[in-house]
Design an enzyme around this catalytic site. Structure first.
Site, PDB file in Angstrom:
ATOM      1  N   CYS A  26      35.463   5.668  14.171  1.00 43.92           N
ATOM      2  CA  CYS A  26      36.520   4.671  14.347  1.00 43.92           C
ATOM      3  C   CYS A  26      35.943   3.310  14.660  1.00 43.92           C
ATOM      4  O   CYS A  26      36.658   2.341  14.808  1.00 43.92           O
ATOM      5  CB  CYS A  26      37.492   5.084  15.415  1.00 43.92           C
ATOM      6  SG  CYS A  26      36.659   5.582  16.906  1.00 43.92           S
ATOM      7  N   THR A  57       0.836  -1.193   0.000  1.00 40.16           N
ATOM      8  CA  THR A  57       0.000   0.000   0.000  1.00 40.16           C
ATOM      9  C   THR A  57       0.874   1.248   0.000  1.00 40.16           C
ATOM     10  O   THR A  57       1.823   1.351   0.773  1.00 40.16           O
ATOM     11  CB  THR A  57      -0.921  -0.009   1.239  1.00 40.16           C
ATOM     12  OG1 THR A  57      -1.763  -1.150   1.141  1.00 40.16           O
ATOM     13  CG2 THR A  57      -1.758   1.252   1.327  1.00 40.16           C
TER      14      THR A  57
END
Lengths: 393, 379
Positions: free
Chosen positions: B321, B234
């Site tokens: 990192c 939908t």
């Protein structure tokens, strides 16, 4: 009804009533915090009985009790009248509808007024069950299920299937300790191991934001949420303001001593917090030889700044064992979230594995140790964390 | 507070929120329903297709709505590979694409396709010549982003479109360019194009895929036939309406907004000159106004982001990192020196930003960067 058995605390001579009271208190509080309302906990001759208003609640309570230290086994119990026919019916009710298999009946009779002796009771009950089921047979050596019949003065209890509790001692019977809690795998396990020996634990976390992520603070709180599932009270997390110290160490201490000095600062702060809050020892998640800083030499230099005993419950474990425990406790998936102090500026590529106390003392001369410690403690926040999160007043 | 992370996502425009509220509250029908409520909803979807088609110089039947650009990229690349595998099994892309393109390519490699990854030049541009060299007789698709999301360089899509033969399709990931930079799929020779709502002050969870008429895309999702059978489920009608509204706003105000944002960018770059060793990444002559990629020497990017956040300034870094390799794949691809790569910030503007935001950013940088550099250099 659930029958709760405890082991070790039965051995503790004169202290026994105190231990038992504590366990009952912990069970009550644990259940209450888990949202149970209608229940009764009673202490009866080396057992604890928990009655709930519905059997459905009993199943849920069982899961809670499996996280209460001091409990060795939990069984679901049906009460019978002090009458052999009623005992037979109740036993049959417990076994009926089970899958095919073998069973045996074991009877203990402490109420000597009961007219039949234990072997007779076992035989009569076993026979009755055999007659009235078609998929069960008796095996006295290796039964699939044991039906216990206990005939006591206060009543007759019939039960099967005891599940194991986590054992240990009721939290609180051995006083309080303070534990250095990082976001990693080890320290939550050390926390759990300490609880297991009956101590109340207050975690101390060192917060270096913005040198570490805000998410690593979230992570520690999430770990405390899991640990709060094992404690009778909510967890009083001590969040230490560590940013200034972090900065000072990076700027003024040579890189290869950074970690050592940092740990010493953490220990100093922890000891002071412990003294303020009646902690009797410090606990860490250190193990020996796992990383470069965890050598005996390094431990000695770090330990040098405190007088309280420092307990290291993981010292005898291999990494695999710690991981396994952390998975069972439920903290592992949180601990491996990527944002811990990976960006920590303190970590040097070559930390000294065998730091020398004199060098460290010299390095610390450049720091205003007392001032930094005092500031960190002054800015420490206490956050109460329960199973569902931070408690607001 | 200065929110300067608009390439991650933008705060939705108030008009967008208003029209979405209306759809949620009043036009909640399912476009597939045959009654009046359904028809209303269907009209909203058709209307949105027109708005997007106008913006791209496409026609409405060439637009399908998706949950975002990642999904659009997947449907486009996998769908072309599936539909044209008999014609050829070779694809071309660059090394600094979005992960939804790179990971899709990797998955195709496992299914027996061959992929050539072209490296961008140090100025952040993929060279047309390099693309030309990578193309073979069996190349079925070239997929390239319009504007790089970390350094903002605008790629030479039109030139690349021109060198492709009729058997090779061109897919463009236009997430960072749509609305902000003129796009004309006909003139530029684009066969497929992905875009997203939340980068242009529209809602999250909505995007679109343009597919030129005549290009066959085999479905990778199956269901009720919505989105020309390529994106079943939908329709997200409020999201579609919101995306259309955001698009319309850019169509009306885009030029004026670009000029304003360009001003902010120049103010920022001028202000950064005093901060010591820095690099501004990407060819500024060929970059969008809303992205500035700046690298500071010897600064851990993630710590810098946290420190700026503490000052109320929100930006991002390509060098988290926690990711395995130091620094982003984009900065790696343009060959930025490691000393700078680690300390790279992406500052990205929306038209809602002001000169005051830039000042706040510069103040915070002046306060934080020297300290972090000092700390880093002590290690």
């Amino acid at each position: 009804m659930l029958l709760i058995r405890y082991g070790e605390i039965g051995l503790k001579g004169k202290n026994r009533p105190m231990f038992e009271k504590k366990l009952v208190y912990n069970i009550r509080n644990g259940l209450r915090r888990a949202g149970f309302k209608d229940f009764r906990v009673e202490r009866k001759r080396g057992r604890i009985l928990l009655s709930m208003s519905s059997v459905l609640d009993e199943e849920k309570a069982e899961a809670e009790l499996r996280k209460v230290f001091g409990i060795v086994a939990i069984s679901r119990v049906r009460q019978a009248n002090s009458d052999i026919f009623d005992i037979q019916e109740v036993a049959l009710g417990l076994l009926k509808g089970r899958q095919a298999g073998t069973f045996k009946v074991e009877t203990r009779r402490t109420d000597k007024r009961f007219p039949l002796i234990s072997p007779e009771v076992s035989r009569l009950v076993g026979g009755y069950v055999l007659e009235n089921t078609d998929n069960l047979s008796v095996d006295v050596h290796h039964p699939d299920v044991v039906v216990d019949v206990e005939i006591r003065q206060e009543g007759v209890y019939v039960y099967t299937d005891s599940i194991r509790g986590i054992g240990g001692l009721p939290v609180g019977v051995n006083g309080k300790v303070h534990l250095l809690l990082s976001g990693g795998i080890d320290s939550p396990v050390a926390y759990w191991m300490s609880l297991k020996r009956g101590v109340e634990v207050e975690p101390i976390h060192f917060d270096s934001h913005p040198f570490t992520s805000e998410r690593s603070r979230e992570k520690v709180i999430d770990i405390c949420k899991v640990l709060a599932g094992y404690t009778p009270e909510s967890v009083a997390l001590q969040l230490v303001y560590f940013t200034e110290i972090h900065k000072a160490i990076v700027l003024d201490v040579h890189a290869d001593l950074g970690v050592t000095v940092m740990r010493r600062m953490m220990f100093r702060i922890s000891e002071q917090i412990a003294k303020q809050r009646n902690g009797l020892a410090l606990v860490t998640g250190e193990s020996l030889g796992q990383v470069a800083s965890q050598t005996l030499e390094s431990m000695a230099v770090i330990n040098d700044v405190v007088r309280l005993p420092v307990l290291r419950p993981l010292v005898g474990f291999d990494k695999e064992e710690i991981v396994l425990r952390s998975q069972n406790i439920g903290t592992y998936d949180i601990s491996i979230r990527p944002y811990d102090d990976c960006c920590s500026l303190v970590v040097s590529s070559s930390p000294k594995t065998r730091p020398n106390l004199e060098q460290v003392l010299k390095a610390e001369e450049k720091l205003d140790v007392d001032g930094l410690v005092a500031e960190a403690i002054e800015k420490t926040q206490v956050i109460m964390v329960d199973r569902k999160g931070i408690e607001s007043d | 507070m200065a929110y300067l992370d608009n390439s991650a996502t933008t705060r939705p425009h108030e008009e967008v929120l208003r029209v979405m509220w209306e759809v949620y509250a009043d036009h909640y029908g399912n476009p597939s329903s045959i009654h009046t409520r359904g028809l209303e909803a269907e009209r909203i979807v058709r209307g949105a297709e027109e708005v997007l088609a106008d913006m791209l110089n496409a026609s409405p039947e060439e637009i399908i709505f998706t949950s975002g650009a990642s999904e659009a990229n997947n449907i486009a690349i996998q769908g072309i590979a599936k539909a044209y595998r008999r014609k050829g099994k070779h694809l071309v892309t660059s090394t600094f694409e979005h992960s939804s393109v790179l990971e899709t390519m990797k998955a195709l490699e496992k299914q027996g396709f061959e992929v050539t990854y072209v490296n961008p030049k140090a100025n952040g541009m993929v060279s047309v010549k390099d693309i030309g060299k990578a193309i073979r007789k069996d190349t079925i698709l070239v997929s390239l982003m319009h504007v790089n999301n970390e350094i903002g360089t605008i790629q030479s899509i039109e030139e690349i479109g021109r060198i492709l033969g009729p058997g090779t399709f061109l897919h463009v990931d236009a997430v960072q360019g749509f609305g902000r930079v003129p796009l004309d799929v006909r003139r530029m020779g684009i066969d497929l194009l992905s875009l997203s709502g939340h980068k242009i002050m529209g809602p999250k969870g909505i995007g679109a895929l343009y597919i030129r008429q005549g290009v066959r895309v085999a479905p990778v999702l199956y269901g009720g036939g919505q989105g020309h059978g390529l994106r079943p489920g939908t329709e997200n009608v409020p999201g579609i309406r919101g995306l259309a509204e955001a698009t319309r706003l850019w169509e009306v105000h885009g030029e004026e907004w670009s000029v304003r944002v360009q001003g902010l960018k120049e103010q920022m770059i001028a202000g950064l000159q005093g901060v010591g060793e820095i690099r501004i990444n990407g060819d500024l002559e060929r970059a969008v106004p809303h992205i500035v990629s700046v690298s500071f020497a010897d600064v851990p990017g993630e710590v810098l982001v946290h420190s700026l956040a503490k000052e109320g300034v929100f930006v991002s870094t390509g060098s988290a990192c926690s990711s395995k390799h130091k620094g982003s794949h984009v900065l790696h691809a343009i060959g930025l020196d490691e000393r700078f790569r680690e300390g790279t910030l992406r500052v990205s503007f929306s038209p809602m930003n002001t000169q005051r935001d830039v000042e706040m950013f510069l103040e915070a940088i002046g306060k934080v960067v020297p300290l972090l550099q000092k700390m880093k250099r002590r290690r």
